[in-house]
Design an enzyme around this catalytic site. Sequence first.
Site, PDB file in Angstrom:
ATOM      1  NE  ARG A 161      -3.567  -2.164   2.867  1.00  0.00           N
ATOM      2  CZ  ARG A 161      -3.316  -3.240   3.594  1.00  0.00           C
ATOM      3  NH1 ARG A 161      -2.144  -3.375   4.210  1.00  0.00           N
ATOM      4  NH2 ARG A 161      -4.209  -4.204   3.717  1.00  0.00           N
ATOM      5  CE  LYS A 182      -6.389  -0.612   4.628  1.00  0.00           C
ATOM      6  NZ  LYS A 182      -7.706  -0.924   4.036  1.00  0.00           N
ATOM      7  CG  HIS A 230      -4.351   0.457  -3.880  1.00  0.00           C
ATOM      8  ND1 HIS A 230      -3.701   0.580  -2.675  1.00  0.00           N
ATOM      9  CD2 HIS A 230      -5.291  -0.497  -3.687  1.00  0.00           C
ATOM     10  CE1 HIS A 230      -4.226  -0.251  -1.793  1.00  0.00           C
ATOM     11  NE2 HIS A 230      -5.195  -0.914  -2.387  1.00  0.00           N
ATOM     12  NE  ARG A 270      -2.794  -3.693  -1.190  1.00  0.00           N
ATOM     13  CZ  ARG A 270      -2.328  -4.455  -0.194  1.00  0.00           C
ATOM     14  NH1 ARG A 270      -1.033  -4.679  -0.086  1.00  0.00           N
ATOM     15  NH2 ARG A 270      -3.156  -5.005   0.682  1.00  0.00           N
ATOM     16  CG  HIS A 275      -6.039  -8.552   1.760  1.00  0.00           C
ATOM     17  ND1 HIS A 275      -6.152  -8.928   0.447  1.00  0.00           N
ATOM     18  CD2 HIS A 275      -5.840  -7.214   1.755  1.00  0.00           C
ATOM     19  CE1 HIS A 275      -6.036  -7.863  -0.328  1.00  0.00           C
ATOM     20  NE2 HIS A 275      -5.847  -6.815   0.440  1.00  0.00           N
ATOM     21  CE1 TYR A 325      -6.395  -4.309  -2.499  1.00  0.00           C
ATOM     22  CE2 TYR A 325      -8.526  -5.011  -1.678  1.00  0.00           C
ATOM     23  CZ  TYR A 325      -7.459  -4.141  -1.633  1.00  0.00           C
ATOM     24  OH  TYR A 325      -7.456  -3.111  -0.725  1.00  0.00           O
TER      25      TYR A 325
END
Length: 298
Positions: free
Chosen positions: A148, A172, A244, A247, A270, A279
């Site tokens: 990211r 995250k 992104h 990614r 994830h 994705y």
Amino acid sequence: MKWQHALKDYKHYLKIERGLSQNSINNYVLDIYKLINYLEENSITISPIYIPHNIIQTFLYEASKTLNARSQSRLISGLRSFFSYLVFEDYRGTNPLDHIESPKIGRKLPDTLSTKEIDQLIAAIDLSKPQGERNRAILETLYSCGLRVSELTNLKLSDLFFDEGFIKVTGKGDKQRFVPIEKSTQKFINIYRNEVRTHINIQPEYKDTLFLNRRGKQLTRAMIFTIIKQLAVKINLNKSISPHTFRHSFATHLLENGADLRAIQLMLGHESITTTEVYMHIDRSHLKNVLMEFHPRK
């Protein structure tokens, strides 16, 4: 209970209990502020504990006049999460969003780049300028590690474990993972570190930050977007791309070349395998090839 008190507790819950990043928390809270602003503009004084279904429904109706379906769905989801928290803490008995349906939205497949397009973007970088070596290392790292943009800008020298072939990535909710890094990408990072970064007057608080601007500070997310957009224009790439996109391309290319979905999930960081599936463009020909290669009755 006042709204500000409820929001303070909610933010604490999102950070401590849910482990969300500050960006995610800000997005959740923004949804609540939209409702608060609506109440103030219409002189409605009511506690979050007692606000009824019909007021929220009217608010969402007004909001729908200026929001597309995806934004409406995001707003409803944010409000539902907030009131679910109030129910969980026994402040309310029911969630006023329980009987409000989100608008139907199609699943948005992410744009990807072909390996040829990625090569063209990297080849368009002007290596005669000091920032050229940095930008090449940035694009190589984005693509080869599937990071990211925030993970890239926060990458530190102390996160590089090249002898072991890994980098440590903080994702995250400050969750950390180790991602494999190719020898070629290590080479480009080392060129930048040893030939460019050493000549920058680095600000004390960024001594350990890998990618820096010319003033010796951490690069912003916006700067990474700008670098990529300018390169896209330079090669006349008729696609809307962002950091992104690299990614997405990383994950898609791995899948198309036979990588295990679970391994891709771990590298992307994830929590749910479902997120990994969304994705990626899982085309039918790839699934057919997997079946033909691995099914015992082939």
